[in-house]
Write an enzyme that holds these catalytic residues in place. Sequence first.
Site, PDB file in Angstrom:
ATOM      1  N   HIS A  52       0.849  -1.187   0.000  1.00 47.16           N
ATOM      2  CA  HIS A  52       0.000   0.000   0.000  1.00 47.16           C
ATOM      3  C   HIS A  52       0.884   1.236   0.000  1.00 47.16           C
ATOM      4  O   HIS A  52       2.103   1.147   0.148  1.00 47.16           O
ATOM      5  CB  HIS A  52      -0.975  -0.006   1.185  1.00 47.16           C
ATOM      6  CG  HIS A  52      -0.339   0.064   2.540  1.00 47.16           C
ATOM      7  ND1 HIS A  52       0.440  -0.935   3.050  1.00 47.16           N
ATOM      8  CD2 HIS A  52      -0.382   1.027   3.510  1.00 47.16           C
ATOM      9  CE1 HIS A  52       0.851  -0.613   4.267  1.00 47.16           C
ATOM     10  NE2 HIS A  52       0.371   0.591   4.556  1.00 47.16           N
ATOM     11  N   HIS A  54       1.394   3.951   1.955  1.00 47.08           N
ATOM     12  CA  HIS A  54       1.918   4.705   3.089  1.00 47.08           C
ATOM     13  C   HIS A  54       3.435   4.828   3.020  1.00 47.08           C
ATOM     14  O   HIS A  54       4.138   3.882   2.650  1.00 47.08           O
ATOM     15  CB  HIS A  54       1.490   4.069   4.401  1.00 47.08           C
ATOM     16  CG  HIS A  54       0.081   4.415   4.793  1.00 47.08           C
ATOM     17  ND1 HIS A  54      -0.595   3.779   5.813  1.00 47.08           N
ATOM     18  CD2 HIS A  54      -0.789   5.344   4.297  1.00 47.08           C
ATOM     19  CE1 HIS A  54      -1.814   4.291   5.927  1.00 47.08           C
ATOM     20  NE2 HIS A  54      -1.954   5.236   5.016  1.00 47.08           N
ATOM     21  N   ASP A  56       5.881   4.814   5.079  1.00 49.26           N
ATOM     22  CA  ASP A  56       6.778   3.910   5.792  1.00 49.26           C
ATOM     23  C   ASP A  56       6.880   2.546   5.124  1.00 49.26           C
ATOM     24  O   ASP A  56       7.623   1.676   5.589  1.00 49.26           O
ATOM     25  CB  ASP A  56       6.363   3.768   7.259  1.00 49.26           C
ATOM     26  CG  ASP A  56       4.955   3.235   7.443  1.00 49.26           C
ATOM     27  OD1 ASP A  56       4.085   3.555   6.621  1.00 49.26           O
ATOM     28  OD2 ASP A  56       4.716   2.491   8.424  1.00 49.26           O
ATOM     29  N   HIS A  57       6.164   2.375   4.024  1.00 51.95           N
ATOM     30  CA  HIS A  57       6.262   1.150   3.229  1.00 51.95           C
ATOM     31  C   HIS A  57       6.825   1.417   1.832  1.00 51.95           C
ATOM     32  O   HIS A  57       7.095   0.468   1.100  1.00 51.95           O
ATOM     33  CB  HIS A  57       4.888   0.489   3.100  1.00 51.95           C
ATOM     34  CG  HIS A  57       4.350  -0.001   4.405  1.00 51.95           C
ATOM     35  ND1 HIS A  57       4.296  -1.331   4.747  1.00 51.95           N
ATOM     36  CD2 HIS A  57       3.846   0.663   5.472  1.00 51.95           C
ATOM     37  CE1 HIS A  57       3.783  -1.456   5.963  1.00 51.95           C
ATOM     38  NE2 HIS A  57       3.504  -0.250   6.422  1.00 51.95           N
ATOM     39  N   HIS A 110      -7.462  -0.656   5.730  1.00 56.92           N
ATOM     40  CA  HIS A 110      -6.408   0.218   6.263  1.00 56.92           C
ATOM     41  C   HIS A 110      -6.197   1.382   5.298  1.00 56.92           C
ATOM     42  O   HIS A 110      -6.172   2.539   5.704  1.00 56.92           O
ATOM     43  CB  HIS A 110      -5.133  -0.592   6.443  1.00 56.92           C
ATOM     44  CG  HIS A 110      -3.959   0.196   6.933  1.00 56.92           C
ATOM     45  ND1 HIS A 110      -3.901   0.708   8.207  1.00 56.92           N
ATOM     46  CD2 HIS A 110      -2.803   0.553   6.314  1.00 56.92           C
ATOM     47  CE1 HIS A 110      -2.746   1.354   8.358  1.00 56.92           C
ATOM     48  NE2 HIS A 110      -2.064   1.272   7.225  1.00 56.92           N
ATOM     49  N   ASP A 127      -0.272  -3.934   6.328  1.00 55.42           N
ATOM     50  CA  ASP A 127      -0.894  -3.412   7.540  1.00 55.42           C
ATOM     51  C   ASP A 127      -2.371  -3.804   7.654  1.00 55.42           C
ATOM     52  O   ASP A 127      -3.109  -3.198   8.429  1.00 55.42           O
ATOM     53  CB  ASP A 127      -0.776  -1.884   7.582  1.00 55.42           C
ATOM     54  CG  ASP A 127       0.645  -1.417   7.864  1.00 55.42           C
ATOM     55  OD1 ASP A 127       1.535  -2.273   8.028  1.00 55.42           O
ATOM     56  OD2 ASP A 127       0.864  -0.188   7.902  1.00 55.42           O
ATOM     57  N   HIS A 165       4.426  -4.575  10.722  1.00 56.69           N
ATOM     58  CA  HIS A 165       4.876  -3.967  11.972  1.00 56.69           C
ATOM     59  C   HIS A 165       4.921  -5.006  13.082  1.00 56.69           C
ATOM     60  O   HIS A 165       4.206  -6.010  13.047  1.00 56.69           O
ATOM     61  CB  HIS A 165       3.922  -2.839  12.401  1.00 56.69           C
ATOM     62  CG  HIS A 165       3.901  -1.668  11.482  1.00 56.69           C
ATOM     63  ND1 HIS A 165       4.712  -0.566  11.646  1.00 56.69           N
ATOM     64  CD2 HIS A 165       3.148  -1.421  10.382  1.00 56.69           C
ATOM     65  CE1 HIS A 165       4.463   0.319  10.692  1.00 56.69           C
ATOM     66  NE2 HIS A 165       3.521  -0.183   9.911  1.00 56.69           N
TER      67      HIS A 165
END
Length: 261
Positions: A52, A54, A56-57, A110, A127, A165
């Site tokens: 996805h 985001h 942090d990915h 999410h 996530d 995570h």
Amino acid sequence: MQIQGLRALDDNYIWLLSRNGRAWVVDPGDATVVLEALESARLSLAGILITHHHYDHTQGVADLLEQLDTAVPVYGPASSRFNGISHPLREGDKVVLDGWSLNVLETPGHTLDHIAYWNARALFAGDTLFTAGCGRLFEGTPEQMAMSLKKLRALPDDTLLYCGHEYTWANIHFAAIAEPDNQNIAERKRRTIECYRAGQPCVPAPLGLEKRTNPFLRFDLSPLRETLLNRGAGHDDASLFATLRGWKDELDATGELEPRL
């Protein structure tokens, strides 16, 4: 296929898959740890998989391509707002990594663009599903997330969950509150405490364990269903899930779910 977890940022996992000197990374939120792992194991990057959009990915993708001076395929959701994807994917597509095939599932909730990659051995859930928990709803609806979680619940028990995570500590403490009489949860909580004390990861975990101990895979099952109905949930999946997710969000805000060791 060898699978290695790379800890990144605060609590992210980047998954490094390798075979015959070639490597693929899932959700590289930090290029530095990937570059170090590739150099240490003398691996060449063959591809990148995104679940996805985001940051942090995804924020390590451009740096990886630049630092390695390569143009490897970047797989990811066709509906994603992340513009670095070269190979867009939809439900039912397959990604083949040197003969190791991964199926694509659309798992919105999410985020709207979220997908998961899975085969009989591994589920890279990003996530959507965490060990003993699930992701927050940033874009999707409770109905979408409930459907996505039930889709993942239908996968084989011995499939290993590789999530984005390490949130097992807070998640299992919530699970024990949500289902106080569930002995499988009590045992998993005990083992989680042991792992944390030893500095050992709690990821990956078999889906069979998740089905027995993760409340977000159990929201429509007794006795948790009755607990949620008593907390004001409706009888439909969306309302049951939303009530459970809201309950955890409330407790997350108090710090109650992350006691010190």
